[in-house]
Design a protein around this motif. Structure first.
Motif, PDB file in Angstrom:
ATOM      1  N   ILE A 127      38.200  34.102  31.068  1.00  0.00           N
ATOM      2  CA  ILE A 127      39.216  34.753  31.899  1.00  0.00           C
ATOM      3  C   ILE A 127      40.563  34.146  31.560  1.00  0.00           C
ATOM      4  CG2 ILE A 127      39.967  35.318  34.235  1.00  0.00           C
ATOM      5  CD1 ILE A 127      37.118  34.735  35.182  1.00  0.00           C
ATOM      6  N   GLU A 128      41.506  35.001  31.193  1.00  0.00           N
ATOM      7  CA  GLU A 128      42.873  34.544  30.921  1.00  0.00           C
ATOM      8  C   GLU A 128      43.757  35.023  32.062  1.00  0.00           C
ATOM      9  OE1 GLU A 128      43.637  34.719  26.351  1.00  0.00           O
ATOM     10  OE2 GLU A 128      41.968  36.050  26.844  1.00  0.00           O
ATOM     11  N   VAL A 129      44.398  34.078  32.717  1.00  0.00           N
ATOM     12  CA  VAL A 129      45.133  34.332  33.949  1.00  0.00           C
ATOM     13  C   VAL A 129      46.627  34.318  33.660  1.00  0.00           C
ATOM     14  CG1 VAL A 129      45.469  33.595  36.334  1.00  0.00           C
ATOM     15  CG2 VAL A 129      43.281  33.147  35.190  1.00  0.00           C
ATOM     16  N   ASN A 130      47.306  35.401  34.021  1.00  0.00           N
ATOM     17  CA  ASN A 130      48.750  35.491  33.828  1.00  0.00           C
ATOM     18  C   ASN A 130      49.467  34.804  34.993  1.00  0.00           C
ATOM     19  OD1 ASN A 130      51.162  36.132  32.622  1.00  0.00           O
ATOM     20  ND2 ASN A 130      50.930  38.341  32.777  1.00  0.00           N
ATOM     21  N   GLY A 131      50.795  34.779  34.923  1.00  0.00           N
ATOM     22  CA  GLY A 131      51.581  34.104  35.944  1.00  0.00           C
ATOM     23  C   GLY A 131      51.521  34.784  37.296  1.00  0.00           C
ATOM     24  N   GLY A 132      51.827  34.027  38.344  1.00  0.00           N
ATOM     25  CA  GLY A 132      51.878  34.576  39.694  1.00  0.00           C
ATOM     26  C   GLY A 132      50.570  35.165  40.159  1.00  0.00           C
ATOM     27  N   THR A 133      49.459  34.487  39.884  1.00  0.00           N
ATOM     28  CA  THR A 133      48.129  35.052  40.133  1.00  0.00           C
ATOM     29  C   THR A 133      47.305  34.136  41.022  1.00  0.00           C
ATOM     30  OG1 THR A 133      48.111  36.270  38.046  1.00  0.00           O
ATOM     31  CG2 THR A 133      45.967  35.769  39.010  1.00  0.00           C
ATOM     32  N   ASP A 138      33.271  31.346  41.818  1.00  0.00           N
ATOM     33  CA  ASP A 138      32.156  30.717  42.517  1.00  0.00           C
ATOM     34  C   ASP A 138      31.395  29.832  41.541  1.00  0.00           C
ATOM     35  OD1 ASP A 138      29.821  30.070  43.887  1.00  0.00           O
ATOM     36  OD2 ASP A 138      29.638  32.039  44.831  1.00  0.00           O
ATOM     37  N   ARG A 139      31.322  28.538  41.835  1.00  0.00           N
ATOM     38  CA  ARG A 139      30.607  27.615  40.943  1.00  0.00           C
ATOM     39  C   ARG A 139      29.119  27.938  40.854  1.00  0.00           C
ATOM     40  NH1 ARG A 139      34.378  24.264  43.516  1.00  0.00           N
ATOM     41  NH2 ARG A 139      35.810  23.226  42.068  1.00  0.00           N
ATOM     42  N   ASN A 140      28.581  28.558  41.890  1.00  0.00           N
ATOM     43  CA  ASN A 140      27.154  28.878  41.904  1.00  0.00           C
ATOM     44  C   ASN A 140      26.852  30.287  41.410  1.00  0.00           C
ATOM     45  OD1 ASN A 140      26.585  26.354  42.970  1.00  0.00           O
ATOM     46  ND2 ASN A 140      26.750  27.068  45.084  1.00  0.00           N
ATOM     47  N   ASP A 141      27.871  31.050  41.095  1.00  0.00           N
ATOM     48  CA  ASP A 141      27.670  32.425  40.624  1.00  0.00           C
ATOM     49  C   ASP A 141      28.755  32.750  39.614  1.00  0.00           C
ATOM     50  OD1 ASP A 141      27.159  35.067  40.162  1.00  0.00           O
ATOM     51  OD2 ASP A 141      27.520  35.753  42.214  1.00  0.00           O
ATOM     52  N   THR A 142      28.459  32.559  38.344  1.00  0.00           N
ATOM     53  CA  THR A 142      29.453  32.804  37.300  1.00  0.00           C
ATOM     54  C   THR A 142      29.621  34.277  36.990  1.00  0.00           C
ATOM     55  OG1 THR A 142      27.771  32.495  35.570  1.00  0.00           O
ATOM     56  CG2 THR A 142      29.057  30.557  36.222  1.00  0.00           C
ATOM     57  N   ARG A 143      28.934  35.136  37.720  1.00  0.00           N
ATOM     58  CA  ARG A 143      29.066  36.578  37.513  1.00  0.00           C
ATOM     59  C   ARG A 143      29.936  37.218  38.597  1.00  0.00           C
ATOM     60  NH1 ARG A 143      28.126  37.582  32.591  1.00  0.00           N
ATOM     61  NH2 ARG A 143      27.311  39.681  32.950  1.00  0.00           N
ATOM     62  N   PHE A 144      30.730  36.392  39.268  1.00  0.00           N
ATOM     63  CA  PHE A 144      31.596  36.867  40.340  1.00  0.00           C
ATOM     64  C   PHE A 144      33.021  36.376  40.139  1.00  0.00           C
ATOM     65  CE2 PHE A 144      33.870  35.194  44.017  1.00  0.00           C
ATOM     66  CZ  PHE A 144      34.110  36.327  44.758  1.00  0.00           C
ATOM     67  N   ALA A 145      33.988  37.258  40.460  1.00  0.00           N
ATOM     68  CA  ALA A 145      35.392  36.856  40.521  1.00  0.00           C
ATOM     69  C   ALA A 145      36.080  37.765  41.536  1.00  0.00           C
ATOM     70  CB  ALA A 145      36.070  36.971  39.160  1.00  0.00           C
ATOM     71  N   ALA A 146      37.104  37.247  42.178  1.00  0.00           N
ATOM     72  CA  ALA A 146      37.908  38.049  43.104  1.00  0.00           C
ATOM     73  C   ALA A 146      39.371  37.835  42.748  1.00  0.00           C
ATOM     74  CB  ALA A 146      37.642  37.646  44.546  1.00  0.00           C
ATOM     75  N   LEU A 147      40.031  38.920  42.347  1.00  0.00           N
ATOM     76  CA  LEU A 147      41.451  38.856  42.005  1.00  0.00           C
ATOM     77  C   LEU A 147      42.246  39.228  43.246  1.00  0.00           C
ATOM     78  CD1 LEU A 147      43.622  38.445  39.802  1.00  0.00           C
ATOM     79  CD2 LEU A 147      43.412  40.888  39.275  1.00  0.00           C
ATOM     80  N   ASP A 148      42.758  38.222  43.940  1.00  0.00           N
ATOM     81  CA  ASP A 148      43.494  38.472  45.175  1.00  0.00           C
ATOM     82  C   ASP A 148      44.888  39.012  44.910  1.00  0.00           C
ATOM     83  OD1 ASP A 148      41.358  37.578  46.727  1.00  0.00           O
ATOM     84  OD2 ASP A 148      42.031  35.503  46.632  1.00  0.00           O
ATOM     85  N   SER A 149      45.505  38.562  43.826  1.00  0.00           N
ATOM     86  CA  SER A 149      46.834  39.051  43.463  1.00  0.00           C
ATOM     87  C   SER A 149      47.139  38.612  42.038  1.00  0.00           C
ATOM     88  CB  SER A 149      47.907  38.499  44.415  1.00  0.00           C
ATOM     89  OG  SER A 149      47.953  37.085  44.357  1.00  0.00           O
ATOM     90  N   GLY A 150      48.037  39.361  41.388  1.00  0.00           N
ATOM     91  CA  GLY A 150      48.452  38.982  40.037  1.00  0.00           C
ATOM     92  C   GLY A 150      47.723  39.738  38.951  1.00  0.00           C
ATOM     93  N   GLU A 151      47.468  39.044  37.836  1.00  0.00           N
ATOM     94  CA  GLU A 151      46.919  39.707  36.650  1.00  0.00           C
ATOM     95  C   GLU A 151      45.975  38.776  35.911  1.00  0.00           C
ATOM     96  OE1 GLU A 151      48.590  42.330  32.855  1.00  0.00           O
ATOM     97  OE2 GLU A 151      49.932  40.895  33.856  1.00  0.00           O
ATOM     98  N   ALA A 152      44.881  39.332  35.419  1.00  0.00           N
ATOM     99  CA  ALA A 152      43.930  38.548  34.642  1.00  0.00           C
ATOM    100  C   ALA A 152      43.219  39.445  33.638  1.00  0.00           C
ATOM    101  CB  ALA A 152      42.909  37.867  35.555  1.00  0.00           C
ATOM    102  N   ALA A 153      42.931  38.865  32.472  1.00  0.00           N
ATOM    103  CA  ALA A 153      42.177  39.556  31.428  1.00  0.00           C
ATOM    104  C   ALA A 153      40.785  38.935  31.346  1.00  0.00           C
ATOM    105  CB  ALA A 153      42.891  39.435  30.085  1.00  0.00           C
ATOM    106  N   PHE A 154      39.759  39.784  31.286  1.00  0.00           N
ATOM    107  CA  PHE A 154      38.370  39.329  31.302  1.00  0.00           C
ATOM    108  C   PHE A 154      37.683  39.710  29.995  1.00  0.00           C
ATOM    109  CE2 PHE A 154      39.810  40.014  35.573  1.00  0.00           C
ATOM    110  CZ  PHE A 154      39.237  39.015  36.335  1.00  0.00           C
TER     111      PHE A 154
END
Length: 315
Positions: A127-133, A138-154
């Protein structure tokens, strides 16, 4: 707290108690509840942050009394400690003084505007995370992510039996062997897919987004469009690539990528642009090239830049 908030807390406490029970199996129902409203996950996380204190707060199960030989049946176990709900709820609320997301398994990655980070998950996903993000993992579930705000490339390692899912507000994006980029602002969600396929809301609309397709959900509604795969997450290569994009979105991207305060006039926000903008850490140099390219001018006002109509000289 308003009535809706109180109801959310009550539901969250019920789920905390249920999921703590070793016999709990309704994970599908729990997931549906979590994803139905961002406030649900927040309330649940706050209560679970006090998980270590719950045993001290909630009295243990009473020892079952022996059943007389002439009685029929067996004693019934109390359902999931949901006894004296009001008292337990009050104790839980009193115990939860820690901030949201202090659970050891959930952690938050935040970047300042202009800052980027790269995260390698144990399952091979990057995951590459852009600014302002703000991104939750989850350390126990590497198949989960939640993007609350900003920008990310997966860049996701595909596993058909255990798909990678990204929650963005009330939406869920599920991968099918994929490279994709998501932008989440206060008023919109945008995704572009450069490789593989993403499923938007697999449990509802189930919109398939193969490579070269994108989706926008904003005040104008839900729209699917073509995107150039090379333009997806182009910020990683120091450029922003657009096809008939609104300047309002472009200004958000510029501010996030360069870490500058940027405003636009109403007329500028309504304009659209097709082309490539090269990023430059020097704001004056950047706007000297980028503003005229978009048919705009940029004016510096203290620590803020203003984009406005017309391609007059920069200041």
């Amino acid at each position: 707290m308003n009535r809706a908030g109180a109801m959310t807390n009550e539901e969250a406490m019920a789920w905390v108690i249920r999921t703590r029970d070793p016999a709990f199996t309704d994970w599908d129902g729990f997931t549906v509840w979590l994803e139905s409203d961002p406030a649900n996950a927040e309330a649940y996380d706050v209560l679970m942050a006090a998980d270590a204190d719950l045993d001290a707060i909630i009295p243990p199960e009473p020892v079952a009394m022996p059943v007389p030989a002439n009685d029929v049946g067996v004693p019934q176990r109390r359902p999931l400690r949901w006894i004296g709900g009001g008292a337990i709820a009050a104790a839980l609320v009193a115990a939860v003084s820690v901030g949201m997301m202090n659970r050891a398994d959930i952690y938050t990655v935040t970047t300042r505007p202009g800052e980027t980070r790269s995260i390698a998950l144990d399952d091979g996903t990057r995951i590459e995370v852009n600014g302002g993000t703000r991104l939750r993992l989850d350390r126990n579930d590497t198949r989960f992510a939640a993007l609350d705000s900003g920008e990310a490339a997966f860049t996701v390692r595909h596993d058909a039996a255990d798909p990678f899912r990204v929650t963005v507000g009330k939406a869920v994006f599920e991968d099918a062997g994929t490279v994709f980029n998501i932008v989440h602002t206060a008023g919109a969600v945008r995704i572009g897919v450069s490789e593989g396929e993403v499923i938007y809301n697999p449990g509802a609309e189930a919109i398939s987004l193969p490579a070269g397709r994108g989706l926008t959900d904003d005040a104008q509604g839900l729209r699917v469009m073509d995107v150039a795969p090379a333009a997806v997450a182009s910020w990683r290569q120091g450029r922003l690539v657009y096809a008939n994009a609104a300047v309002s979105d472009i200004s958000d991207d510029i501010g996030r990528s360069l870490g500058i305060a940027l405003r636009t006039t109403p007329g500028a926000r309504a304009m659209r642009f097709t082309g490539t903008i090269r990023l430059d850490r020097d704001p004056a140099r950047f706007f000297a090239g980028a503003a005229p390219l978009m048919g705009l001018s940029a004016v510096r006002q203290g620590d803020t830049w203003l984009l406005k109509e017309g391609d007059g000289p920069q200041s």
